[in-house]
Scaffold this motif. Structure first.
Motif, PDB file in Angstrom:
ATOM      1  N   MET A   8       0.877  -1.170   0.000  1.00 38.43           N
ATOM      2  CA  MET A   8       0.000   0.000   0.000  1.00 38.43           C
ATOM      3  C   MET A   8       0.917   1.224   0.000  1.00 38.43           C
ATOM      4  N   LYS A   9       0.339   2.419   0.042  1.00 36.09           N
ATOM      5  CA  LYS A   9       1.164   3.616   0.062  1.00 36.09           C
ATOM      6  C   LYS A   9       0.583   4.649   1.018  1.00 36.09           C
ATOM      7  N   VAL A  10       1.451   5.147   1.885  1.00 37.73           N
ATOM      8  CA  VAL A  10       1.102   6.227   2.812  1.00 37.73           C
ATOM      9  C   VAL A  10       1.610   7.529   2.190  1.00 37.73           C
ATOM     10  N   TYR A  11       0.916   8.633   2.450  1.00 35.81           N
ATOM     11  CA  TYR A  11       1.375   9.909   1.919  1.00 35.81           C
ATOM     12  C   TYR A  11       2.712  10.277   2.572  1.00 35.81           C
ATOM     13  N   PRO A  12       3.657  10.835   1.787  1.00 40.20           N
ATOM     14  CA  PRO A  12       5.008  11.120   2.301  1.00 40.20           C
ATOM     15  C   PRO A  12       5.042  11.965   3.570  1.00 40.20           C
ATOM     16  N   ASP A  13       4.099  12.875   3.734  1.00 41.52           N
ATOM     17  CA  ASP A  13       4.113  13.729   4.923  1.00 41.52           C
ATOM     18  C   ASP A  13       3.278  13.150   6.072  1.00 41.52           C
ATOM     19  N   GLN A  14       2.842  11.890   5.930  1.00 35.76           N
ATOM     20  CA  GLN A  14       1.969  11.280   6.925  1.00 35.76           C
ATOM     21  C   GLN A  14       2.565  10.028   7.587  1.00 35.76           C
ATOM     22  N   HIS A  15       3.850   9.795   7.417  1.00 35.72           N
ATOM     23  CA  HIS A  15       4.485   8.593   7.987  1.00 35.72           C
ATOM     24  C   HIS A  15       4.240   8.493   9.491  1.00 35.72           C
ATOM     25  N   GLU A  16       4.534   9.561  10.207  1.00 33.21           N
ATOM     26  CA  GLU A  16       4.399   9.527  11.668  1.00 33.21           C
ATOM     27  C   GLU A  16       2.941   9.359  12.088  1.00 33.21           C
ATOM     28  N   GLU A  17       2.040  10.032  11.401  1.00 29.93           N
ATOM     29  CA  GLU A  17       0.621   9.928  11.747  1.00 29.93           C
ATOM     30  C   GLU A  17       0.098   8.519  11.471  1.00 29.93           C
ATOM     31  N   TYR A  18       0.528   7.923  10.365  1.00 31.25           N
ATOM     32  CA  TYR A  18       0.119   6.556  10.040  1.00 31.25           C
ATOM     33  C   TYR A  18       0.553   5.604  11.157  1.00 31.25           C
ATOM     34  N   GLU A  19       1.802   5.732  11.573  1.00 32.29           N
ATOM     35  CA  GLU A  19       2.305   4.866  12.644  1.00 32.29           C
ATOM     36  C   GLU A  19       1.563   5.131  13.947  1.00 32.29           C
ATOM     37  N   LYS A  20       1.328   6.393  14.264  1.00 30.59           N
ATOM     38  CA  LYS A  20       0.606   6.754  15.493  1.00 30.59           C
ATOM     39  C   LYS A  20      -0.781   6.112  15.508  1.00 30.59           C
ATOM     40  N   ARG A  21      -1.477   6.178  14.385  1.00 35.36           N
ATOM     41  CA  ARG A  21      -2.829   5.623  14.322  1.00 35.36           C
ATOM     42  C   ARG A  21      -2.817   4.103  14.499  1.00 35.36           C
TER      43      ARG A  21
END
Length: 104
Positions: A8-21
């Motif tokens: 899948m692909k996470v938005y480049p500026d959302q890495h930390e938020e993806y992990e946090k969620r």
């Protein structure tokens, strides 16, 4: 047990938020995953490309397919939609991978 892998692909500026969620995964989501035969579920991030590699072991395809229809899964897709590539129904854009090697 069936091994499944996908990208899948996470938005480049959302890495930390993806992990946090994911670090704050809802208990009812964990319960639903187990009820639908999932175990040994991991997601890895390749920071340079923002690609996510997912791996999950499932009991059977039919039971696993029903997970997408659950209310908690739909809620999760909606929650994750702002941080990753998704389809119009909020499901993640996912590429299934074919297993070509497994060492026991």
């Amino acid at each position: 047990m069936i091994r499944k892998a996908f990208v899948m692909k996470v938005y480049p500026d959302q890495h930390e938020e993806y992990e946090k969620r994911h670090n704050e995964i809802w208990p009812e989501m964990v319960k639903a995953l187990h009820e639908h035969g999932a175990s040994n579920y991991s997601i890895f991030l390749e920071k340079e490309t923002s690609k996510l590699f997912g791996y999950v072991e499932i009991e059977n395809e039919e039971k696993w397919a029903q997970m997408a229809k659950t209310e908690i899964n739909q809620k999760c897709w909606e929650f994750m939609q702002p941080v990753m590539e998704t389809h119009p129904d909020n499901s993640p854009v996912t590429t299934q991978l074919k297993e070509v090697f497994h060492l026991k």
